[in-house]
Design an enzyme around this catalytic site. Structure first.
Site, PDB file in Angstrom:
ATOM      1  N   THR A 194       9.995  -8.701  19.176  1.00 57.86           N
ATOM      2  CA  THR A 194      10.397  -9.616  18.094  1.00 57.86           C
ATOM      3  C   THR A 194      11.836 -10.073  18.325  1.00 57.86           C
ATOM      4  O   THR A 194      12.175 -11.239  18.117  1.00 57.86           O
ATOM      5  CB  THR A 194      10.274  -8.921  16.721  1.00 57.86           C
ATOM      6  OG1 THR A 194       8.937  -8.461  16.581  1.00 57.86           O
ATOM      7  CG2 THR A 194      10.602  -9.858  15.577  1.00 57.86           C
ATOM      8  N   ILE A 225       0.840  -1.206   0.000  1.00 53.59           N
ATOM      9  CA  ILE A 225       0.000   0.000   0.000  1.00 53.59           C
ATOM     10  C   ILE A 225       0.869   1.248   0.000  1.00 53.59           C
ATOM     11  O   ILE A 225       1.823   1.349   0.784  1.00 53.59           O
ATOM     12  CB  ILE A 225      -0.929  -0.045   1.225  1.00 53.59           C
ATOM     13  CG1 ILE A 225      -1.918  -1.202   1.007  1.00 53.59           C
ATOM     14  CG2 ILE A 225      -1.671   1.269   1.419  1.00 53.59           C
ATOM     15  CD1 ILE A 225      -2.756  -1.539   2.185  1.00 53.59           C
ATOM     16  N   ALA A 248      13.101  -4.330   9.275  1.00 54.88           N
ATOM     17  CA  ALA A 248      11.946  -3.503   9.640  1.00 54.88           C
ATOM     18  C   ALA A 248      11.511  -2.731   8.394  1.00 54.88           C
ATOM     19  O   ALA A 248      12.185  -2.772   7.358  1.00 54.88           O
ATOM     20  CB  ALA A 248      12.332  -2.551  10.766  1.00 54.88           C
ATOM     21  N   GLU A 255       6.939  -7.292   5.750  1.00 59.86           N
ATOM     22  CA  GLU A 255       5.824  -7.479   4.802  1.00 59.86           C
ATOM     23  C   GLU A 255       5.220  -6.135   4.384  1.00 59.86           C
ATOM     24  O   GLU A 255       4.580  -6.029   3.349  1.00 59.86           O
ATOM     25  CB  GLU A 255       4.733  -8.341   5.452  1.00 59.86           C
ATOM     26  CG  GLU A 255       4.071  -7.651   6.631  1.00 59.86           C
ATOM     27  CD  GLU A 255       2.915  -8.444   7.206  1.00 59.86           C
ATOM     28  OE1 GLU A 255       3.113  -9.048   8.265  1.00 59.86           O
ATOM     29  OE2 GLU A 255       1.844  -8.467   6.607  1.00 59.86           O
ATOM     30  N   ASN A 313      11.079   0.655   8.039  1.00 57.75           N
ATOM     31  CA  ASN A 313      11.338   2.098   7.924  1.00 57.75           C
ATOM     32  C   ASN A 313      12.451   2.453   6.933  1.00 57.75           C
ATOM     33  O   ASN A 313      12.410   3.500   6.310  1.00 57.75           O
ATOM     34  CB  ASN A 313      11.624   2.704   9.301  1.00 57.75           C
ATOM     35  CG  ASN A 313      12.760   2.025  10.021  1.00 57.75           C
ATOM     36  OD1 ASN A 313      13.205   0.952   9.636  1.00 57.75           O
ATOM     37  ND2 ASN A 313      13.239   2.664  11.063  1.00 57.75           N
ATOM     38  N   GLU A 359      26.319  -2.858  13.737  1.00 56.54           N
ATOM     39  CA  GLU A 359      26.334  -2.790  12.283  1.00 56.54           C
ATOM     40  C   GLU A 359      27.280  -1.663  11.878  1.00 56.54           C
ATOM     41  O   GLU A 359      27.648  -0.813  12.679  1.00 56.54           O
ATOM     42  CB  GLU A 359      24.918  -2.526  11.752  1.00 56.54           C
ATOM     43  CG  GLU A 359      24.005  -3.713  12.002  1.00 56.54           C
ATOM     44  CD  GLU A 359      22.740  -3.730  11.174  1.00 56.54           C
ATOM     45  OE1 GLU A 359      21.983  -2.749  11.213  1.00 56.54           O
ATOM     46  OE2 GLU A 359      22.503  -4.755  10.490  1.00 56.54           O
ATOM     47  N   SER A 361      11.597  -4.745  16.527  1.00 54.45           N
ATOM     48  CA  SER A 361      11.249  -4.295  17.877  1.00 54.45           C
ATOM     49  C   SER A 361      11.846  -5.234  18.942  1.00 54.45           C
ATOM     50  O   SER A 361      12.259  -6.354  18.625  1.00 54.45           O
ATOM     51  CB  SER A 361       9.727  -4.275  18.018  1.00 54.45           C
ATOM     52  OG  SER A 361       9.248  -5.585  17.832  1.00 54.45           O
ATOM     53  N   GLY A 419      19.740  -4.081  21.893  1.00 53.74           N
ATOM     54  CA  GLY A 419      20.373  -4.960  20.928  1.00 53.74           C
ATOM     55  C   GLY A 419      21.682  -5.582  21.327  1.00 53.74           C
ATOM     56  O   GLY A 419      22.215  -5.350  22.411  1.00 53.74           O
ATOM     57  N   GLU A 447       8.328   2.892  23.379  1.00 53.62           N
ATOM     58  CA  GLU A 447       8.673   3.332  22.024  1.00 53.62           C
ATOM     59  C   GLU A 447       7.375   3.540  21.237  1.00 53.62           C
ATOM     60  O   GLU A 447       6.549   2.634  21.139  1.00 53.62           O
ATOM     61  CB  GLU A 447       9.536   2.279  21.328  1.00 53.62           C
ATOM     62  CG  GLU A 447       9.955   2.735  19.941  1.00 53.62           C
ATOM     63  CD  GLU A 447      10.810   1.703  19.214  1.00 53.62           C
ATOM     64  OE1 GLU A 447      10.437   0.519  19.196  1.00 53.62           O
ATOM     65  OE2 GLU A 447      11.841   2.093  18.644  1.00 53.62           O
ATOM     66  N   PRO A 481      12.435  -8.979   3.846  1.00 52.93           N
ATOM     67  CA  PRO A 481      12.003  -7.625   4.189  1.00 52.93           C
ATOM     68  C   PRO A 481      10.748  -7.686   5.065  1.00 52.93           C
ATOM     69  O   PRO A 481      10.092  -8.723   5.150  1.00 52.93           O
ATOM     70  CB  PRO A 481      11.630  -7.005   2.836  1.00 52.93           C
ATOM     71  CG  PRO A 481      12.007  -7.984   1.785  1.00 52.93           C
ATOM     72  CD  PRO A 481      12.158  -9.316   2.442  1.00 52.93           C
TER      73      PRO A 481
HETATM   74  P1  NDP Z   1       8.896  -5.902  14.064  1.00 50.05           P
HETATM   75  O1  NDP Z   1       9.687  -6.312  15.221  1.00 50.05           O
HETATM   76  O2  NDP Z   1       7.426  -6.006  14.120  1.00 50.05           O
HETATM   77  O3  NDP Z   1       9.353  -6.745  12.782  1.00 50.05           O
HETATM   78  C1  NDP Z   1      10.692  -6.783  12.338  1.00 50.05           C
HETATM   79  C2  NDP Z   1      10.844  -7.899  11.325  1.00 50.05           C
HETATM   80  O4  NDP Z   1      10.793  -9.156  11.991  1.00 50.05           O
HETATM   81  C3  NDP Z   1       9.768  -7.939  10.265  1.00 50.05           C
HETATM   82  O5  NDP Z   1      10.335  -8.321   9.028  1.00 50.05           O
HETATM   83  C4  NDP Z   1       8.845  -9.002  10.810  1.00 50.05           C
HETATM   84  O6  NDP Z   1       8.042  -9.569   9.811  1.00 50.05           O
HETATM   85  C5  NDP Z   1       9.835  -9.992  11.366  1.00 50.05           C
HETATM   86  N1  NDP Z   1       9.305 -10.905  12.377  1.00 50.05           N
HETATM   87  C6  NDP Z   1       8.252 -10.738  13.205  1.00 50.05           C
HETATM   88  N2  NDP Z   1       8.119 -11.816  14.020  1.00 50.05           N
HETATM   89  C7  NDP Z   1       9.116 -12.678  13.709  1.00 50.05           C
HETATM   90  C8  NDP Z   1       9.518 -13.958  14.210  1.00 50.05           C
HETATM   91  N3  NDP Z   1       8.891 -14.568  15.203  1.00 50.05           N
HETATM   92  N4  NDP Z   1      10.601 -14.546  13.653  1.00 50.05           N
HETATM   93  C9  NDP Z   1      11.289 -13.939  12.658  1.00 50.05           C
HETATM   94  N5  NDP Z   1      10.945 -12.743  12.142  1.00 50.05           N
HETATM   95  C10 NDP Z   1       9.879 -12.099  12.666  1.00 50.05           C
HETATM   96  O7  NDP Z   1       9.375  -4.430  13.748  1.00 50.05           O
HETATM   97  P2  NDP Z   1       8.757  -3.370  12.722  1.00 50.05           P
HETATM   98  O8  NDP Z   1       8.887  -3.894  11.324  1.00 50.05           O
HETATM   99  O9  NDP Z   1       7.427  -2.941  13.213  1.00 50.05           O
HETATM  100  O10 NDP Z   1       9.818  -2.181  12.865  1.00 50.05           O
HETATM  101  C11 NDP Z   1       9.790  -1.266  13.899  1.00 50.05           C
HETATM  102  C12 NDP Z   1      10.748  -1.662  15.003  1.00 50.05           C
HETATM  103  O11 NDP Z   1      12.048  -1.840  14.471  1.00 50.05           O
HETATM  104  C13 NDP Z   1      10.890  -0.606  16.061  1.00 50.05           C
HETATM  105  O12 NDP Z   1      10.909  -1.180  17.342  1.00 50.05           O
HETATM  106  C14 NDP Z   1      12.226   0.027  15.772  1.00 50.05           C
HETATM  107  O13 NDP Z   1      12.818   0.648  16.858  1.00 50.05           O
HETATM  108  C15 NDP Z   1      12.993  -1.131  15.262  1.00 50.05           C
HETATM  109  N6  NDP Z   1      14.112  -0.657  14.456  1.00 50.05           N
HETATM  110  C16 NDP Z   1      15.389  -0.782  14.947  1.00 50.05           C
HETATM  111  C17 NDP Z   1      16.462  -0.285  14.250  1.00 50.05           C
HETATM  112  C18 NDP Z   1      17.863  -0.441  14.747  1.00 50.05           C
HETATM  113  O14 NDP Z   1      18.785  -0.405  13.952  1.00 50.05           O
HETATM  114  N7  NDP Z   1      18.107  -0.611  16.034  1.00 50.05           N
HETATM  115  C19 NDP Z   1      16.279   0.421  12.978  1.00 50.05           C
HETATM  116  C20 NDP Z   1      14.917   0.457  12.539  1.00 50.05           C
HETATM  117  C21 NDP Z   1      13.872  -0.055  13.274  1.00 50.05           C
HETATM  118  P3  NDP Z   1       6.621  -8.881   9.417  1.00 50.05           P
HETATM  119  O15 NDP Z   1       6.611  -7.497   9.947  1.00 50.05           O
HETATM  120  O16 NDP Z   1       6.610  -8.950   7.965  1.00 50.05           O
HETATM  121  O17 NDP Z   1       5.598  -9.741  10.090  1.00 50.05           O
END
Ligand code: NDP
Length: 483
Positions: free
Chosen positions: A231, A27, A150, A178, A152, A457, A228, A453, A380, A176
């Protein structure tokens, strides 16, 4: 621009489709329109990706670092040449304004490819003399890496994980988010065009389950997640089962401290960049802005004046400086925190509402008089919601700044040199800023302390997380044994 990709996945050097997977609609956040559909990876697709990555890795590791690096650097050049189109695609995928994507996404991905491409040839072990005997270490790849991203920074994350993995002689499978499945496919395409042998950089789409199936596969040696904390806990635990290497780039609730002697305009620039860039959807954002009581009202007044100059609108318009959020869901989460902030007694001083137009737009939002116990100061939000908290003394603000489960980033604005360094030393955070905020050059390590974490990186430090040392002891004389 054609936003529908050739196929959902990129495996073994080519696009691969399997429409038996769950459809994922992509989207465009600025309008809410569906701009592409991809299909989540089926177990057959995951199997194909792991087999391809496994089969290709040994020959890649056997090449010289110079040869590997040349390919990565060629990919960096192609990314830069295509920056415009890649930036438009990033804007479609995430909704971030072109004003940002044209300078922060493919460009930063290209930086990573160039930097690690440059390092590849100088990755070495060492020689340790022990009298007549000696030890040498070989720096070896880990094998098959899995990267999970993630939503972003989809291009940047795909490169920040791919570039060091490949430089060290590994193969990688990237999943990536979804929400933003399009950009990583372009990274894969470009790497192959630059000469990367098939199977070394694969992209598979899907939700968390697909990520989980990759993480638990015994043929996978390393997992790098950007996501997050909840996760991260799951992925870390799943990886621990197989004693796999991990890098966890997780969330934050970072403090930014503005002392009474700070340059107010610079501090406000830091607070704006650290809360509203990418509509606030940045992990390292300084969302707890501690402002010294003496300058708080002046800070808030000038902040509001500057926020009035934000250009909110069509993210494809190069003048737009503040775009939509990535999804309706993410906007609703952020708006939910605005309600919590009000209910818990914070003073709403700017914004606070959804914007009445198509897409997922909400106003840049500022709360003042926030206290440490409020939800908006502890959790957060991952949206454009800034919390301003007052403080009086350095000792007090340091204790409060560090009183969090997170430790990703932290910033300080002051003209006092000693204080700046003392405060940076006192922060419990992986990346600290003095009189600036959110810079993330590839040359500098990036990552979190505490729950934010594990691992780093970027920079030379990332090499340790994508390679392992083998120690070889060489005896020159006879061996002695007790019997
Ligand atoms: P999520 O934690 O929801 O998802 C991150 C990724 O993990 C997605 O690709 C997700 O898939 C996948 N995922 C979810 N559950 C599982 C599982 N059980 N096993 C393996 N993979 C899984 O994060 P968001 O995508 O909502 O991103 C936002 C978060 O990322 C924030 O907390 C932010 O702070 C963090 N972040 C951290 C950064 C850093 O460098 N420290 C940089 C950018 C963001 P799907 O979503 O497709 O279900």
């Amino acid at each position: 621009m054609q936003t529908q990709p050739t196929a959902s996945h990129f495996i073994n050097g080519e696009y691969v489709e399997d429409t038996n997977g769950t459809p994922i609609e992509v989207i465009y956040p600025a309008t809410g329109e569906v701009i592409a559909t991809v299909y989540a990876a089926t177990p057959e697709i995951v199997e194909k990706a792991i087999t391809a990555a496994r089969d290709a890795q040994a020959a890649w590791a056997a090449m010289t670092g110079t040869e590997r690096g040349r390919i990565l650097r060629r990919a960096a050049d192609i990314m830069r040449e295509r920056n415009h189109d890649l930036s438009i695609l990033e804007t479609y995928d995430t909704g971030k304004p072109y004003q940002e994507t044209s300078v922060a996404d493919a460009t930063s991905g290209a930086d990573a490819l160039e930097y690690f491409g440059g390092l590849a040839a100088s990755l070495t072990g060492e020689h340790i003399q022990l009298g007549e005997d000696w030890v040498y270490t070989r720096r070896e790849p880990l094998g098959v890496c899995v990267g999970i991203g993630a939503w972003n920074y989809p291009t940047q994350i795909a490169c920040w994980k791919g570039a060091p993995a490949l430089a060290c002689g590994n193969s990688i499978i990237f999943k990536p988010s979804e929400t933003t499945p399009l950009c990583a496919l372009k990274v894969a395409e470009i790497l192959v065009e630059a000469g990367l042998p098939a199977g070394l950089y694969n992209v598979v789409q899907g939700m968390g389950e697909v990520g989980a199936s990759l993480v638990t596969d015994p043929r996978v040696d390393k997992v790098s997640l950007t996501g997050s904390v909840p996760t991260g806990r799951k992925v870390y635990a799943a990886a621990a089962e197989g004693i796999k290497h991990v890098t966890m780039e997780l969330g934050g609730k970072s403090p930014m401290i503005v002392f009474e002697d700070a340059d107010i305009e610079n501090a406000i620039s830091g607070a704006i960049l650290g809360n509203f860039y990418s509509s606030g959807q940045i992990c390292s954002n300084g969302t707890r802005v501690f402002v010294h009581r003496d300058i708080k009202e002046a800070f808030l007044k000038r902040l509001a004046e500057r926020l009035d100059t934000a250009v909110i609108g069509d993210p494809m318009d190069p003048d737009t400086s503040f775009g939509p959020m990535v999804s309706k869901r993410q906007m609703e989460i952020a708006l939910g925190y605005v309600e919590k902030g009000k209910a818990e007694g914070a003073r709403l001083v700017y914004g606070g509402a959804a914007i009445d137009r198509d897409g997922f737009y909400m106003q840049p939002t500022v709360f003042a008089d926030v206290t440490d116990d409020m939800s908006i100061a502890r959790e957060e939000i991952f949206g454009p919601v800034m919390s301003v908290l007052d403080f009086e003394t350095e000792a007090e603000v340091m204790a409060r700044a560090n009183a969090t489960e997170f430790g990703l980033a932290a910033g300080v604005f002051t003209k006092d040199l000693s204080r700046a360094h003392r405060v940076a030393a006192g922060f419990e955070a992986g990346t600290c800023y003095i009189n600036t905020y959110n810079d993330a050059p590839v040359e500098a390590p990036f990552g979190g302390m505490k729950n934010s974490g594990v691992g780093r990186e970027n920079s030379k430090a990332a090499i340790d997380h994508y390679s392992q040392l083998k120690t070889v002891y060489v005896r020159m004389g006879d061996m002695e044994a007790p019997f």
